[in-house]
Design an enzyme around this catalytic site. Structure first.
Site, mmCIF file in Angstrom:
data_model
loop_
_atom_site.group_PDB
_atom_site.id
_atom_site.type_symbol
_atom_site.label_atom_id
_atom_site.label_comp_id
_atom_site.label_asym_id
_atom_site.label_seq_id
_atom_site.Cartn_x
_atom_site.Cartn_y
_atom_site.Cartn_z
ATOM 1 N N SER A 1 0.832 -1.209 0.000
ATOM 2 C CA SER A 1 0.000 0.000 0.000
ATOM 3 C C SER A 1 0.868 1.260 0.000
ATOM 4 C CB SER A 1 -0.963 -0.033 1.198
ATOM 5 O OG SER A 1 -1.982 0.918 1.048
ATOM 6 N N HIS B 1 -5.252 -0.599 -4.129
ATOM 7 C CA HIS B 1 -6.624 -0.891 -3.682
ATOM 8 C C HIS B 1 -7.682 -0.585 -4.742
ATOM 9 C CE1 HIS B 1 -4.821 -1.534 0.192
ATOM 10 N NE2 HIS B 1 -4.460 -0.269 0.304
#
Length: 204
Positions: free
Chosen positions: A119, A160
């Site tokens: 991330s 994401h």
């Protein structure tokens, strides 16, 4: 240069480990949890750490927001792999600059140390982190004076993508990015980018 850029590292770590051509039990990982510091929920970081350990990696935490520069440098030199976890990308970038980690990391990667980003740890390596404002709050990094990323890849890994939590944010952001934004690559939670030298591909 060998990079593995993920949205959720623990979801794809088995495949990454299989592709590294090294025994996890003989691999020391410098684990950077710093991006999660502003958040009360550190579940993602904990899952990433535990996944690495379950595969046999030797994991040592190195919080660049609380570790002296000399100790960070020593830890990176000892590491066979550098792992930078998720959280607030802006805070991570702020602390990378403040601590000198940005320069040390670049030197380690260019010297051949494999890198795994989860991330925020993936977004950090692009030319800019500004597009991730759709997910992360820049106010968590009050000392950050520029959104320029480390520039180790020439695109922004937009993590994401497809996650239900960020559907509206992506719908709004992509229109502007396609029109005039920086080059970017969309990364779903079950995918990861493998970067070898100047070439990259999406696995997943």
């Amino acid at each position: 240069m060998l990079l593995f850029l993920t949205s959720i590292a623990c979801e794809v770590m088995d495949r990454i480990a299989d592709g590294m051509d090294r025994d996890p039990h003989d691999s020391k990982v410098a684990f950077i949890p710093t991006a999660s510091r502003p958040s009360q929920n550190k579940e993602g970081t904990e899952k990433d750490r535990e996944k690495l350990r379950s595969l046999g990696f030797q994991v040592t935490d190195v919080d660049i927001a609380a570790t002296p520069r000399e100790d960070i440098q020593r830890a990176l030199k000892r590491a066979d792999i550098i792992f930078v976890g998720g959280g607030n990308t802006f805070y991570l970038l702020q602390e990378a600059r403040r601590s000198g980690f940005d320069t040390m990391l670049r030197e380690s990667i260019e010297a051949g140390t494999p890198y795994i980003g989860s991330s925020a740890g993936s977004v950090l390596l692009g030319p800019t982190v500004e597009p991730i404002k759709m997910m992360d709050d820049p106010k968590e990094a009050p000392e950050l004076d520029s959104y320029d990323g480390l520039g180790l890849v020439d695109f922004v890994p937009l993590v994401h993508y497809g996650n239900e939590e960020f559907v509206e944010e992506y719908r709004t952001a992509l229109a502007g990015l396609y029109a005039a934004g920086p080059r970017f690559v969309l990364v779903r939670d079950h995918e990861f980018l493998t970067v070898r030298g100047d070439h990259w591909r999406i696995d997943g």
